[in-house]
Scaffold this motif. Structure first.
Motif, PDB file in Angstrom:
ATOM      1  N   PHE A  99      51.136  28.434  30.064  1.00  0.00           N
ATOM      2  CA  PHE A  99      50.858  28.661  28.727  1.00  0.00           C
ATOM      3  C   PHE A  99      51.321  27.371  27.769  1.00  0.00           C
ATOM      4  CE2 PHE A  99      51.670  32.658  30.975  1.00  0.00           C
ATOM      5  CZ  PHE A  99      50.677  33.346  30.624  1.00  0.00           C
ATOM      6  N   LYS A 100      50.851  27.363  26.625  1.00  0.00           N
ATOM      7  CA  LYS A 100      51.130  26.302  25.676  1.00  0.00           C
ATOM      8  C   LYS A 100      50.347  26.625  24.333  1.00  0.00           C
ATOM      9  CE  LYS A 100      47.934  22.608  25.783  1.00  0.00           C
ATOM     10  NZ  LYS A 100      47.655  21.062  25.735  1.00  0.00           N
ATOM     11  N   ARG A 101      50.922  25.984  23.444  1.00  0.00           N
ATOM     12  CA  ARG A 101      50.500  26.142  22.059  1.00  0.00           C
ATOM     13  C   ARG A 101      48.698  25.508  22.043  1.00  0.00           C
ATOM     14  NH1 ARG A 101      53.861  23.292  19.277  1.00  0.00           N
ATOM     15  NH2 ARG A 101      54.970  24.755  18.926  1.00  0.00           N
ATOM     16  N   PRO A 102      47.948  26.065  21.338  1.00  0.00           N
ATOM     17  CA  PRO A 102      46.765  25.474  21.399  1.00  0.00           C
ATOM     18  C   PRO A 102      46.571  24.096  20.687  1.00  0.00           C
ATOM     19  CG  PRO A 102      46.670  27.612  20.315  1.00  0.00           C
ATOM     20  CD  PRO A 102      47.991  27.210  20.515  1.00  0.00           C
TER      21      PRO A 102
ATOM     22  N   THR B   6      55.465  28.134  32.340  1.00  0.00           N
ATOM     23  CA  THR B   6      55.365  29.402  32.867  1.00  0.00           C
ATOM     24  C   THR B   6      55.983  30.528  31.911  1.00  0.00           C
ATOM     25  OG1 THR B   6      57.324  29.411  34.086  1.00  0.00           O
ATOM     26  CG2 THR B   6      55.445  28.717  35.355  1.00  0.00           C
ATOM     27  N   SER B   7      55.941  31.795  32.345  1.00  0.00           N
ATOM     28  CA  SER B   7      56.546  32.641  31.579  1.00  0.00           C
ATOM     29  C   SER B   7      58.211  32.631  31.867  1.00  0.00           C
ATOM     30  CB  SER B   7      56.219  34.121  32.183  1.00  0.00           C
ATOM     31  OG  SER B   7      54.766  34.186  31.883  1.00  0.00           O
ATOM     32  N   LYS B   8      58.658  32.386  33.088  1.00  0.00           N
ATOM     33  CA  LYS B   8      59.939  31.821  33.133  1.00  0.00           C
ATOM     34  C   LYS B   8      60.571  30.735  32.668  1.00  0.00           C
ATOM     35  CE  LYS B   8      63.216  31.299  37.192  1.00  0.00           C
ATOM     36  NZ  LYS B   8      63.297  31.090  38.743  1.00  0.00           N
ATOM     37  N   GLU B   9      59.827  29.865  32.584  1.00  0.00           N
ATOM     38  CA  GLU B   9      60.299  28.488  31.806  1.00  0.00           C
ATOM     39  C   GLU B   9      60.384  28.939  30.356  1.00  0.00           C
ATOM     40  OE1 GLU B   9      58.778  24.901  34.604  1.00  0.00           O
ATOM     41  OE2 GLU B   9      57.043  25.908  33.134  1.00  0.00           O
ATOM     42  N   ILE B  10      59.477  29.731  29.684  1.00  0.00           N
ATOM     43  CA  ILE B  10      59.408  30.153  28.359  1.00  0.00           C
ATOM     44  C   ILE B  10      60.672  31.077  28.118  1.00  0.00           C
ATOM     45  CG2 ILE B  10      58.147  31.538  26.569  1.00  0.00           C
ATOM     46  CD1 ILE B  10      55.630  30.342  27.935  1.00  0.00           C
ATOM     47  N   ALA B  11      60.793  32.063  28.995  1.00  0.00           N
ATOM     48  CA  ALA B  11      62.146  32.857  28.997  1.00  0.00           C
ATOM     49  C   ALA B  11      63.233  32.343  28.856  1.00  0.00           C
ATOM     50  CB  ALA B  11      61.854  34.146  29.748  1.00  0.00           C
ATOM     51  N   GLN B  12      63.494  31.255  29.872  1.00  0.00           N
ATOM     52  CA  GLN B  12      64.646  30.644  29.787  1.00  0.00           C
ATOM     53  C   GLN B  12      64.895  29.451  28.565  1.00  0.00           C
ATOM     54  OE1 GLN B  12      64.177  28.369  33.616  1.00  0.00           O
ATOM     55  NE2 GLN B  12      65.306  30.029  34.720  1.00  0.00           N
ATOM     56  N   TYR B  13      63.711  29.106  28.180  1.00  0.00           N
ATOM     57  CA  TYR B  13      63.969  28.056  26.975  1.00  0.00           C
ATOM     58  C   TYR B  13      64.525  28.851  25.556  1.00  0.00           C
ATOM     59  CZ  TYR B  13      63.135  24.723  23.466  1.00  0.00           C
ATOM     60  OH  TYR B  13      63.244  23.893  22.322  1.00  0.00           O
TER      61      TYR B  13
ATOM     62  N   ALA C  70      68.299  31.455  21.795  1.00  0.00           N
ATOM     63  CA  ALA C  70      69.175  32.613  21.010  1.00  0.00           C
ATOM     64  C   ALA C  70      70.355  32.822  22.078  1.00  0.00           C
ATOM     65  CB  ALA C  70      67.999  33.721  21.558  1.00  0.00           C
ATOM     66  N   GLU C  71      70.893  32.124  22.898  1.00  0.00           N
ATOM     67  CA  GLU C  71      71.916  32.493  23.564  1.00  0.00           C
ATOM     68  C   GLU C  71      71.889  33.620  24.295  1.00  0.00           C
ATOM     69  OE1 GLU C  71      75.192  31.739  20.627  1.00  0.00           O
ATOM     70  OE2 GLU C  71      74.517  29.764  20.342  1.00  0.00           O
ATOM     71  N   LYS C  72      70.852  33.912  24.880  1.00  0.00           N
ATOM     72  CA  LYS C  72      70.607  35.105  25.649  1.00  0.00           C
ATOM     73  C   LYS C  72      70.403  34.910  27.038  1.00  0.00           C
ATOM     74  CE  LYS C  72      70.189  38.036  21.438  1.00  0.00           C
ATOM     75  NZ  LYS C  72      69.551  37.586  20.174  1.00  0.00           N
ATOM     76  N   ASN C  73      70.241  35.780  28.065  1.00  0.00           N
ATOM     77  CA  ASN C  73      69.883  35.695  29.267  1.00  0.00           C
ATOM     78  C   ASN C  73      68.591  36.371  29.699  1.00  0.00           C
ATOM     79  OD1 ASN C  73      69.968  34.930  32.041  1.00  0.00           O
ATOM     80  ND2 ASN C  73      71.325  36.241  32.492  1.00  0.00           N
ATOM     81  N   TRP C  74      67.405  35.907  29.159  1.00  0.00           N
ATOM     82  CA  TRP C  74      66.196  36.564  29.319  1.00  0.00           C
ATOM     83  C   TRP C  74      65.420  36.219  30.481  1.00  0.00           C
ATOM     84  CZ3 TRP C  74      65.199  35.222  23.607  1.00  0.00           C
ATOM     85  CH2 TRP C  74      65.937  36.388  22.776  1.00  0.00           C
ATOM     86  N   GLU C  75      64.804  37.011  31.063  1.00  0.00           N
ATOM     87  CA  GLU C  75      63.848  36.755  32.344  1.00  0.00           C
ATOM     88  C   GLU C  75      62.451  36.747  31.767  1.00  0.00           C
ATOM     89  OE1 GLU C  75      64.850  39.677  35.474  1.00  0.00           O
ATOM     90  OE2 GLU C  75      66.964  39.580  34.841  1.00  0.00           O
ATOM     91  N   ALA C  76      61.496  36.374  32.818  1.00  0.00           N
ATOM     92  CA  ALA C  76      60.295  36.324  32.605  1.00  0.00           C
ATOM     93  C   ALA C  76      59.596  37.844  32.266  1.00  0.00           C
ATOM     94  CB  ALA C  76      59.439  35.843  33.900  1.00  0.00           C
ATOM     95  N   LYS C  77      60.195  38.636  33.060  1.00  0.00           N
ATOM     96  CA  LYS C  77      59.610  39.993  32.680  1.00  0.00           C
ATOM     97  C   LYS C  77      59.753  40.366  31.205  1.00  0.00           C
ATOM     98  CE  LYS C  77      63.651  42.282  34.073  1.00  0.00           C
ATOM     99  NZ  LYS C  77      64.192  43.487  34.968  1.00  0.00           N
ATOM    100  N   ASP C  78      60.731  40.035  30.427  1.00  0.00           N
ATOM    101  CA  ASP C  78      61.138  40.273  29.066  1.00  0.00           C
ATOM    102  C   ASP C  78      59.952  39.757  28.170  1.00  0.00           C
ATOM    103  OD1 ASP C  78      63.523  41.584  29.862  1.00  0.00           O
ATOM    104  OD2 ASP C  78      64.462  39.410  29.814  1.00  0.00           O
ATOM    105  N   PHE C  79      59.006  38.834  28.805  1.00  0.00           N
ATOM    106  CA  PHE C  79      58.211  38.068  27.978  1.00  0.00           C
ATOM    107  C   PHE C  79      56.427  38.384  28.225  1.00  0.00           C
ATOM    108  CE2 PHE C  79      61.993  35.720  26.639  1.00  0.00           C
ATOM    109  CZ  PHE C  79      61.758  35.395  25.422  1.00  0.00           C
ATOM    110  N   THR C  80      56.545  39.031  29.412  1.00  0.00           N
ATOM    111  CA  THR C  80      55.017  39.176  29.696  1.00  0.00           C
ATOM    112  C   THR C  80      54.333  39.700  28.711  1.00  0.00           C
ATOM    113  OG1 THR C  80      55.919  39.359  32.072  1.00  0.00           O
ATOM    114  CG2 THR C  80      53.486  40.206  31.662  1.00  0.00           C
ATOM    115  N   ALA C  81      54.422  40.942  28.144  1.00  0.00           N
ATOM    116  CA  ALA C  81      53.659  41.560  26.994  1.00  0.00           C
ATOM    117  C   ALA C  81      53.514  40.538  25.861  1.00  0.00           C
ATOM    118  CB  ALA C  81      54.399  42.919  26.730  1.00  0.00           C
ATOM    119  N   ILE C  82      54.748  40.043  25.535  1.00  0.00           N
ATOM    120  CA  ILE C  82      54.766  39.233  24.139  1.00  0.00           C
ATOM    121  C   ILE C  82      53.924  37.844  24.123  1.00  0.00           C
ATOM    122  CG2 ILE C  82      56.284  37.945  22.835  1.00  0.00           C
ATOM    123  CD1 ILE C  82      58.704  39.702  24.024  1.00  0.00           C
TER     124      ILE C  82
END
Length: 180
Positions: free
Chosen positions: A177-180, A133-140, A145-157
């Motif tokens: 989502f995943k790599r093709p 999920t976007s949330k899992e991607i943001a957390q990973y 990156a040693e940052k506290n990102w949320e899913a909304k930070d990655f939606t457009a990306i």
């Protein structure tokens, strides 16, 4: 035994700073081939960013890259204007022949776009071989990156990565989502 490739310290500086900027902006090797108007089947960037090849950027490349990096920066909302000066070292930089060593970019140096791109494309991180999920991607990405990102930070990306074909979405109903 690996053959040591020597290039000028200025050329090496330029290669490494362009690598950092392109990664930060999420620009891949195919994009660079297009920007530089080179044969799409060639791999000049692979040669330039390889420690085992003496290839380097030329001045005509740098001007095209500055314009393209500026456009991408404004598209991403960073609003940075790049010029040739951004690629060259400080005036007091010593010019000498040095071993061609390409820097390893640490995710802590990057924002969301750069971190995702670095992990997904540059490092082919196995995390992206499975559905997330976007949330899992943001957390990973945030953990790397040693940052506290949320899913909304990655939606457009993530949407942009899907459009570019470097990510696939499971279905319209499932935002995984995943790599093709």
């Amino acid at each position: 035994m690996k053959k040591v490739i020597l290039i000028s310290s200025i050329s090496l500086y330029i290669i490494n700073i362009i690598r950092k900027i392109r990664t930060h902006l999420g620009i891949n090797t195919r994009d660079i081939q297009k920007i530089l108007e080179l044969d799409p089947d060639g791999n000049i960037l692979g040669a330039i960013e390889s420690s085992s090849n003496s290839a380097k950027y030329h001045d005509q490349h740098l001007n095209k890259l500055a314009l393209a990096f500026t456009d991408k920066s404004f598209e991403l909302g960073y609003n940075i204007t790049y010029t040739l000066n951004d690629f060259y070292p400080p005036i007091d930089f010593e010019e000498k022949m040095v071993e061609k060593v390409i820097v390893k970019i640490d995710p802590t140096e990057l924002g969301q776009t750069g971190t995702l791109y670095l992990l997904l494309v540059e490092e082919s991180d196995a995390f992206f071989d499975d559905w997330h999920t976007s949330k899992e991607i943001a957390q990973y990405c945030g953990s790397k990156a040693e940052k506290n990102w949320e899913a909304k930070d990655f939606t457009a990306i993530i949407d942009q990565a899907v459009k570019k074909g470097i990510f696939i979405r499971k279905s319209e109903k499932e935002a995984l989502f995943k790599r093709p």
